[in-house]
Design a protein around this motif. Structure first.
Motif, PDB file in Angstrom:
ATOM      1  N   PRO A  38       0.823  -1.212   0.000  1.00 23.64           N
ATOM      2  CA  PRO A  38       0.000   0.000   0.000  1.00 23.64           C
ATOM      3  C   PRO A  38       0.862   1.270   0.000  1.00 23.64           C
ATOM      4  CG  PRO A  38       0.085  -0.939   2.208  1.00 23.64           C
ATOM      5  CD  PRO A  38       0.858  -1.874   1.309  1.00 23.64           C
ATOM      6  N   HIS A  39       0.360   2.303  -0.665  1.00 21.77           N
ATOM      7  CA  HIS A  39       0.996   3.620  -0.679  1.00 21.77           C
ATOM      8  C   HIS A  39      -0.056   4.668  -0.324  1.00 21.77           C
ATOM      9  CE1 HIS A  39       4.784   2.438  -2.776  1.00 21.77           C
ATOM     10  NE2 HIS A  39       4.013   1.400  -3.077  1.00 21.77           N
ATOM     11  N   ILE A  40       0.378   5.749   0.303  1.00 16.48           N
ATOM     12  CA  ILE A  40      -0.529   6.837   0.682  1.00 16.48           C
ATOM     13  C   ILE A  40       0.058   8.150   0.172  1.00 16.48           C
ATOM     14  CG2 ILE A  40      -1.737   7.993   2.573  1.00 16.48           C
ATOM     15  CD1 ILE A  40      -1.154   5.699   4.381  1.00 16.48           C
ATOM     16  N   VAL A  41      -0.758   8.971  -0.453  1.00 18.44           N
ATOM     17  CA  VAL A  41      -0.322  10.314  -0.830  1.00 18.44           C
ATOM     18  C   VAL A  41      -1.387  11.333  -0.422  1.00 18.44           C
ATOM     19  CG1 VAL A  41       1.216   9.744  -2.768  1.00 18.44           C
ATOM     20  CG2 VAL A  41      -1.236   9.948  -3.180  1.00 18.44           C
ATOM     21  N   PRO A  42      -0.940  12.495   0.070  1.00 21.68           N
ATOM     22  CA  PRO A  42      -1.909  13.557   0.367  1.00 21.68           C
ATOM     23  C   PRO A  42      -2.368  14.211  -0.934  1.00 21.68           C
ATOM     24  CG  PRO A  42       0.325  14.314   0.874  1.00 21.68           C
ATOM     25  CD  PRO A  42       0.445  12.892   0.389  1.00 21.68           C
ATOM     26  N   VAL A  43      -3.658  14.458  -1.060  1.00 10.09           N
ATOM     27  CA  VAL A  43      -4.183  15.126  -2.258  1.00 10.09           C
ATOM     28  C   VAL A  43      -5.258  16.133  -1.868  1.00 10.09           C
ATOM     29  CG1 VAL A  43      -3.750  13.210  -3.875  1.00 10.09           C
ATOM     30  CG2 VAL A  43      -5.926  13.312  -2.682  1.00 10.09           C
ATOM     31  N   ASN A  44      -5.330  17.208  -2.644  1.00  8.99           N
ATOM     32  CA  ASN A  44      -6.457  18.133  -2.498  1.00  8.99           C
ATOM     33  C   ASN A  44      -7.642  17.563  -3.248  1.00  8.99           C
ATOM     34  OD1 ASN A  44      -4.044  20.347  -2.199  1.00  8.99           O
ATOM     35  ND2 ASN A  44      -5.920  20.873  -1.106  1.00  8.99           N
ATOM     36  N   HIS A  45      -8.821  17.842  -2.722  1.00  6.39           N
ATOM     37  CA  HIS A  45     -10.006  17.227  -3.319  1.00  6.39           C
ATOM     38  C   HIS A  45     -11.207  18.157  -3.191  1.00  6.39           C
ATOM     39  CE1 HIS A  45     -10.705  16.532   0.932  1.00  6.39           C
ATOM     40  NE2 HIS A  45     -11.969  16.325   0.644  1.00  6.39           N
ATOM     41  N   LEU A  46     -12.257  17.811  -3.926  1.00  2.40           N
ATOM     42  CA  LEU A  46     -13.561  18.428  -3.729  1.00  2.40           C
ATOM     43  C   LEU A  46     -14.610  17.352  -3.983  1.00  2.40           C
ATOM     44  CD1 LEU A  46     -14.844  18.990  -6.790  1.00  2.40           C
ATOM     45  CD2 LEU A  46     -13.251  20.878  -6.740  1.00  2.40           C
ATOM     46  N   VAL A  47     -15.827  17.624  -3.522  1.00  2.00           N
ATOM     47  CA  VAL A  47     -16.916  16.660  -3.687  1.00  2.00           C
ATOM     48  C   VAL A  47     -17.820  17.150  -4.815  1.00  2.00           C
ATOM     49  CG1 VAL A  47     -18.954  15.659  -2.567  1.00  2.00           C
ATOM     50  CG2 VAL A  47     -16.800  15.881  -1.302  1.00  2.00           C
ATOM     51  N   ASP A  48     -18.122  16.284  -5.783  1.00  2.00           N
ATOM     52  CA  ASP A  48     -18.998  16.612  -6.906  1.00  2.00           C
ATOM     53  C   ASP A  48     -20.097  15.556  -6.937  1.00  2.00           C
ATOM     54  OD1 ASP A  48     -19.639  18.115  -9.342  1.00  2.00           O
ATOM     55  OD2 ASP A  48     -19.080  16.272 -10.399  1.00  2.00           O
ATOM     56  N   GLY A  49     -21.283  15.925  -6.464  1.00  2.68           N
ATOM     57  CA  GLY A  49     -22.349  14.933  -6.315  1.00  2.68           C
ATOM     58  C   GLY A  49     -21.927  13.908  -5.284  1.00  2.68           C
ATOM     59  N   ASN A  50     -22.013  12.632  -5.657  1.00  7.74           N
ATOM     60  CA  ASN A  50     -21.568  11.573  -4.738  1.00  7.74           C
ATOM     61  C   ASN A  50     -20.141  11.117  -5.048  1.00  7.74           C
ATOM     62  OD1 ASN A  50     -24.002  11.636  -3.500  1.00  7.74           O
ATOM     63  ND2 ASN A  50     -24.737   9.666  -4.297  1.00  7.74           N
ATOM     64  N   THR A  51     -19.413  11.869  -5.864  1.00  7.95           N
ATOM     65  CA  THR A  51     -18.055  11.469  -6.238  1.00  7.95           C
ATOM     66  C   THR A  51     -17.029  12.436  -5.660  1.00  7.95           C
ATOM     67  OG1 THR A  51     -17.923  12.738  -8.312  1.00  7.95           O
ATOM     68  CG2 THR A  51     -18.977  10.558  -8.417  1.00  7.95           C
ATOM     69  N   VAL A  52     -15.795  11.986  -5.620  1.00 12.96           N
ATOM     70  CA  VAL A  52     -14.699  12.813  -5.105  1.00 12.96           C
ATOM     71  C   VAL A  52     -13.741  13.108  -6.260  1.00 12.96           C
ATOM     72  CG1 VAL A  52     -12.776  12.945  -3.466  1.00 12.96           C
ATOM     73  CG2 VAL A  52     -14.879  11.725  -2.833  1.00 12.96           C
ATOM     74  N   ILE A  53     -13.415  14.379  -6.429  1.00 10.73           N
ATOM     75  CA  ILE A  53     -12.509  14.806  -7.496  1.00 10.73           C
ATOM     76  C   ILE A  53     -11.179  15.182  -6.852  1.00 10.73           C
ATOM     77  CG2 ILE A  53     -12.159  16.469  -9.367  1.00 10.73           C
ATOM     78  CD1 ILE A  53     -14.698  14.916  -9.777  1.00 10.73           C
ATOM     79  N   PHE A  54     -10.098  14.692  -7.389  1.00  9.49           N
ATOM     80  CA  PHE A  54      -8.803  15.110  -6.852  1.00  9.49           C
ATOM     81  C   PHE A  54      -7.775  15.200  -7.959  1.00  9.49           C
ATOM     82  CE2 PHE A  54      -6.886  10.952  -7.035  1.00  9.49           C
ATOM     83  CZ  PHE A  54      -7.929  10.071  -6.820  1.00  9.49           C
ATOM     84  N   ARG A  55      -6.701  15.899  -7.632  1.00  9.05           N
ATOM     85  CA  ARG A  55      -5.540  15.942  -8.511  1.00  9.05           C
ATOM     86  C   ARG A  55      -4.616  14.818  -8.123  1.00  9.05           C
ATOM     87  NH1 ARG A  55      -3.883  21.223 -10.646  1.00  9.05           N
ATOM     88  NH2 ARG A  55      -5.271  22.783  -9.769  1.00  9.05           N
ATOM     89  N   ALA A  56      -4.053  14.168  -9.112  1.00  7.14           N
ATOM     90  CA  ALA A  56      -3.021  13.170  -8.836  1.00  7.14           C
ATOM     91  C   ALA A  56      -1.806  13.531  -9.676  1.00  7.14           C
ATOM     92  CB  ALA A  56      -3.515  11.777  -9.205  1.00  7.14           C
ATOM     93  N   LEU A  57      -0.663  13.101  -9.213  1.00  7.60           N
ATOM     94  CA  LEU A  57       0.522  13.267 -10.030  1.00  7.60           C
ATOM     95  C   LEU A  57       0.307  12.544 -11.343  1.00  7.60           C
ATOM     96  CD1 LEU A  57       3.544  12.804  -7.648  1.00  7.60           C
ATOM     97  CD2 LEU A  57       2.583  14.877  -8.629  1.00  7.60           C
TER      98      LEU A  57
END
Lengths: 139, 139
Positions: A38-57
């Motif tokens: 397993p790997h963990i990375v911090p990401v900024n996100h927002l909620v759009d409806g029932n989904t989560v939007i984030f930036r990834a590398l």
């Protein structure tokens, strides 16, 4: 109204509460699996409806690990002085968004690494499951 | 002294800096894998030498997923208003501690879920790898 608690005596949050709490913080942690590790990375996100939007590398390796594969996303808050806190966990699959959505979300999403030369892709996490727990405040 | 940066222009932290930052926060996030699916749970932790000690929920399923298997542990901090932050990631294997150590650490470790009826086991994460990144402050 009676609170629902799990077998560990934590308050079980409704989907609606989970989504509200997810949207209340700009930063979460994304977990993915690379060859069983397993790997963990911090990401900024927002909620759009029932989904989560984030930036990834953005990169061939990250894309292969993140897209169309099971990932987990977690947001929490904790106040040790009062022993209160909550944690929301999303399980699902991440998919790239359309170019038009990408432009729209990019304007709203701040980057964990704003100002760096990191290349990003904007991703939509479609949940299979959203669960949340809150520490019960002492009565 | 010149800072070392990675290919994404993030400052690479030394092992010593990583351990200091890990120890500076009471709460981190533990990731483990269950049948190919990543899971994340918030846990309280402390640093003991080069290892990380944390409480985990105790139960046959949790034990089977956590002990002697690859796990990841992450601690971060982020100030969106100043676009600064850091993240430290530990990869390694978790092992139960001795009964004597368990009593000693239990006194020092607060539980994320203090006051609940959760049963805990105290676990030592022996790192294979500790990595950290910090957003460079604008010059």
């Amino acid at each position: 109204m009676d609170q629902v608690t799990d077998r560990h005596d934590l308050e079980v949050l409704s989907l609606s509460e989970c989504l509200t709490l997810l949207a209340s913080r700009p930063l979460g942690r994304l977990a993915y699996v690379d060859r069983g590790v397993p790997h963990i990375v911090p990401v900024n996100h927002l909620v759009d409806g029932n989904t989560v939007i984030f930036r990834a590398l953005h990169g061939a390796k990250t894309d292969a690990l993140l897209l169309d594969r099971p990932v987990a996303f977690e947001v929490d808050d904790h106040d040790p002085s009062r022993a209160v806190g909550w944690s929301v966990l999303v399980h699902g699959t991440a998919h790239p968004v359309t170019d038009e959505e990408s432009r729209r979300f990019a304007a709203e999403l701040e980057s964990w690494a704003a100002g760096t030369s990191m290349r990003h892709v904007i991703v939509r996490l479609v949940p299979d499951e959203v669960t949340g727990r809150r520490l019960k405040t002492p009565e």
